[in-house]
Design a protein around this motif. Structure first.
Motif, PDB file in Angstrom:
ATOM      1  N   SER A   3       0.849  -1.188   0.000  1.00  0.00           N
ATOM      2  CA  SER A   3       0.000   0.000   0.000  1.00  0.00           C
ATOM      3  C   SER A   3       0.890   1.245   0.000  1.00  0.00           C
ATOM      4  O   SER A   3       2.068   1.193   0.364  1.00  0.00           O
ATOM      5  CB  SER A   3      -0.892   0.021   1.245  1.00  0.00           C
ATOM      6  N   ASN A   4       0.307   2.365  -0.400  1.00  0.00           N
ATOM      7  CA  ASN A   4       1.049   3.630  -0.381  1.00  0.00           C
ATOM      8  C   ASN A   4       1.522   3.960   1.031  1.00  0.00           C
ATOM      9  O   ASN A   4       2.586   4.538   1.217  1.00  0.00           O
ATOM     10  CB  ASN A   4       0.189   4.767  -0.928  1.00  0.00           C
ATOM     11  N   LYS A   5       0.716   3.605   2.010  1.00  0.00           N
ATOM     12  CA  LYS A   5       1.072   3.869   3.414  1.00  0.00           C
ATOM     13  C   LYS A   5       2.382   3.159   3.780  1.00  0.00           C
ATOM     14  O   LYS A   5       3.294   3.771   4.337  1.00  0.00           O
ATOM     15  CB  LYS A   5      -0.072   3.410   4.329  1.00  0.00           C
ATOM     16  N   GLU A   7       4.576   1.900   1.637  1.00  0.00           N
ATOM     17  CA  GLU A   7       5.627   2.422   0.740  1.00  0.00           C
ATOM     18  C   GLU A   7       6.293   3.640   1.370  1.00  0.00           C
ATOM     19  O   GLU A   7       7.493   3.843   1.227  1.00  0.00           O
ATOM     20  CB  GLU A   7       5.049   2.827  -0.612  1.00  0.00           C
ATOM     21  N   GLU A  92      -2.578  -3.350   6.593  1.00  0.00           N
ATOM     22  CA  GLU A  92      -2.256  -3.938   5.283  1.00  0.00           C
ATOM     23  C   GLU A  92      -2.561  -5.429   5.277  1.00  0.00           C
ATOM     24  O   GLU A  92      -3.139  -5.950   4.337  1.00  0.00           O
ATOM     25  CB  GLU A  92      -0.780  -3.703   4.963  1.00  0.00           C
ATOM     26  N   SER A  96      -5.406  -6.951   2.868  1.00  0.00           N
ATOM     27  CA  SER A  96      -4.932  -7.753   1.732  1.00  0.00           C
ATOM     28  C   SER A  96      -5.070  -9.249   1.944  1.00  0.00           C
ATOM     29  O   SER A  96      -4.993 -10.016   0.992  1.00  0.00           O
ATOM     30  CB  SER A  96      -3.464  -7.428   1.442  1.00  0.00           C
TER      31      SER A  96
END
Length: 121
Positions: A3-5, A7, A92, A96
């Motif tokens: 996730s962008n978080k 990343e 996450e 996911s």
């Protein structure tokens, strides 16, 4: 896929890893001048997440073997960052359906790849 978080944590973790060098293997005496040298010369073997920063703010340990077989550890132990990271990691995993271990292995791979990419010509 992270996730962008999650990343967003990679630059911080990379910086934390880089700050632990130079270092030396206590078993064979091999020196690691920087994180890139470490990434090139070691083989990752495990991750030890401390999932409750309130109980023991150890952080995250990433383990690798030196060529001599000795286990080396890198740590990321900022309590504030660790708390935020664990929260993002657990979210996450829930979103996911991936295990925490799978996500951590992906993060480690991304960090090692980032170290190599930083120094690629």
């Amino acid at each position: 896929m992270l996730s962008n978080k999650l990343e967003g944590f990679i630059p911080f973790i990379l910086q934390e890893c880089e700050s632990q060098f130079p270092t030396t293997c206590k078993s064979c005496g091999r020196g690691f001048a920087d994180f890139l040298d470490y990434v090139r010369a070691t083989r990752p073997i495990g991750l030890i997440p401390d999932m409750d920063p309130d109980d023991d703010p150890l952080g995250l340990l990433s383990l690798a073997n030196c060529n001599c077989g000795n286990t080396l550890a890198l740590k990321c132990e900022s309590l504030e960052m660790h708390t935020r990271f664990i929260d993002a990691l657990e979210k996450e995993s829930a979103a996911s359906g991936r295990s925490l271990a799978d996500i951590l292995v992906e993060i480690r791979s991304r960090i090692r790849a980032a170290a190599l990419a930083e120094h690629a010509s």
